[in-house]
Design an enzyme around this catalytic site. Sequence first.
Site, short mmCIF file in Angstrom:
data_model
loop_
_atom_site.label_atom_id
_atom_site.label_comp_id
_atom_site.label_asym_id
_atom_site.label_seq_id
_atom_site.Cartn_x
_atom_site.Cartn_y
_atom_site.Cartn_z
N GLU A 204 8.66 27.40 60.59
CA GLU A 204 8.61 27.74 61.95
C GLU A 204 7.33 28.36 62.35
OE1 GLU A 204 12.04 30.13 62.56
OE2 GLU A 204 13.54 28.80 61.73
N ASP B 35 6.45 38.67 45.33
CA ASP B 35 6.34 39.35 43.81
C ASP B 35 7.40 39.26 43.19
OD1 ASP B 35 4.76 41.50 42.39
OD2 ASP B 35 6.70 42.59 42.56
#
Length: 546
Positions: A268, A213
């Site tokens: 990851e 955001d």
Amino acid sequence: MSSQTVLAPSLEASVDSWWRGAAIYQIYPRSFTDSNGDGIGDLAGITARLDYVASLGVEAIWISPFYTSPMADFGYDVADYCDVDPIFGTLADFDALVEKAHGLGLKVTIDMVFAHTSDKHPWFAQSRADKINDKADWYVWKDANADGTPPNNWQSVFGGPAWTWDARRQQYYMHQFLKEQPQLNAHNPAVQAAALDALRFWLDRGVDGFRLDALNHSMFDPAFTDNPAAPEDGRPRTRPFDFQQKVNSQNHPDVVGFVEKIAKLCAEYGATFTVAEVGGDEAVPLMKAYTAGEQRLSSAYSFDFLYAPYLTADLVVKALSQWGEEPSEESLPEGWPSWAFENHDAPRHISRWVSEEHRPAFARLTAALLASLRGNIFLYQGQELGLEQDEIPFHLLKDPEAIANWPLTLSRDGVRTPMPWDGEHFHAGFTEGEPWLPLSPTNIAKAVAGQEADPESQLHWTRAMLALREHHPALKLGALTEAKADGGLLTFTRSHEGQSIACAFNLSGEAIKHKAPDGGTVLAVNGATSTSLPPYAALFVETEKK
């Protein structure tokens, strides 16, 4: 007439990323389904309705903030990044939601807000205590000018200066939104590390991506240079914020380094979707910078349509032409855009873009258009039903921006009213209590149950358009070329691996003559033919790619 060829590589090498071309369904948790009768939607309510969401044919959900918060801005003022606010449930409820969604084949993305926190966050409580504690510079503090005025001329989005005096520190703190949303100092490596820890917490709980955001608000000019005045451009100015070019208070180039850390962490955990919310007049260059190459974000969330007062062919061509250029030797390939016609901040599109008598046909047209755009597409809850913008009287308003700027700022409450599930039930099946915002008779009449029973409904049409996109690689993954605007006529071509689909849309209330390509498989929308497009009609013609 305007025309633009959009060189949009289909990126065949990366089609294993689940998010490429995905349709994502936004859920505003306060207004989706209330499971406990308190009038406010919650996580258990979302879980109970996930079968419905999956039935639409979307690949993922995006859930607006549900974190611990005093709700000054209804969850976008976070007081704990790693817990669920009690009004929405518990961490166990969130885990159950993720498990149910994954069982249905839905990915789960969540909002994350790193431009600011709540003033009730423990970090801020410690930061404001004095000027020497461990978190003293986790927020943005500045001394007053000699005459006691704020440090510079920056203005907040919601009105008034972007600075509030704090007696404890004898300094001003910065806030780009409400004064209850103090600005995080994202230039500080310790703040970035804490933000990454918050992402890791939710990744470990199984989330598949994040919407970041107000990302371009997360950093600012450390010299605190005044913003210059904005030239008059004919647009209404309802807040002091509108009178400035926000070149120093946001959009700092160092955001890119933060973006790369976020992307590295998410990588990851696999092919995780990251989409940046980037608003403002100069958003597109920032969006491209945040998504360039494989080491940055997946996508950026476009504002081209969210606040547009009209939908025109020229607007669509202009928006599409900003994306898809072939990278030069000096530039990185850019990420995909993400498109939305409405969201929790922006009014219902059919209420903005067309008069009442044309809304059923227009809703079918815009579902077809959204499904044909290159990039990711977002549907806001209830858009699949053709819900309209509700008018909320002043005494029932909850939106702090609308209250502060009444009546010139359009209330966000009108798009946040509860989801209507069954028009025959109390409060349309949203709650057994008193809903936090009222449901209108107009939207109750468009409830899910009634539309499920009507094979010609907007709900069934939306499913059909999402299925069309999913089953045609040209629409989901393909290049978009030859975008043209001719009055109300919009045309472009999508193509991928031997499949080509010519798309034509009449965005006007007048019939348009249009010669479709000969041969091929035809899908007509709202009475289109191979030679004519009635008002708000569309035509798809699938052929073999030449």
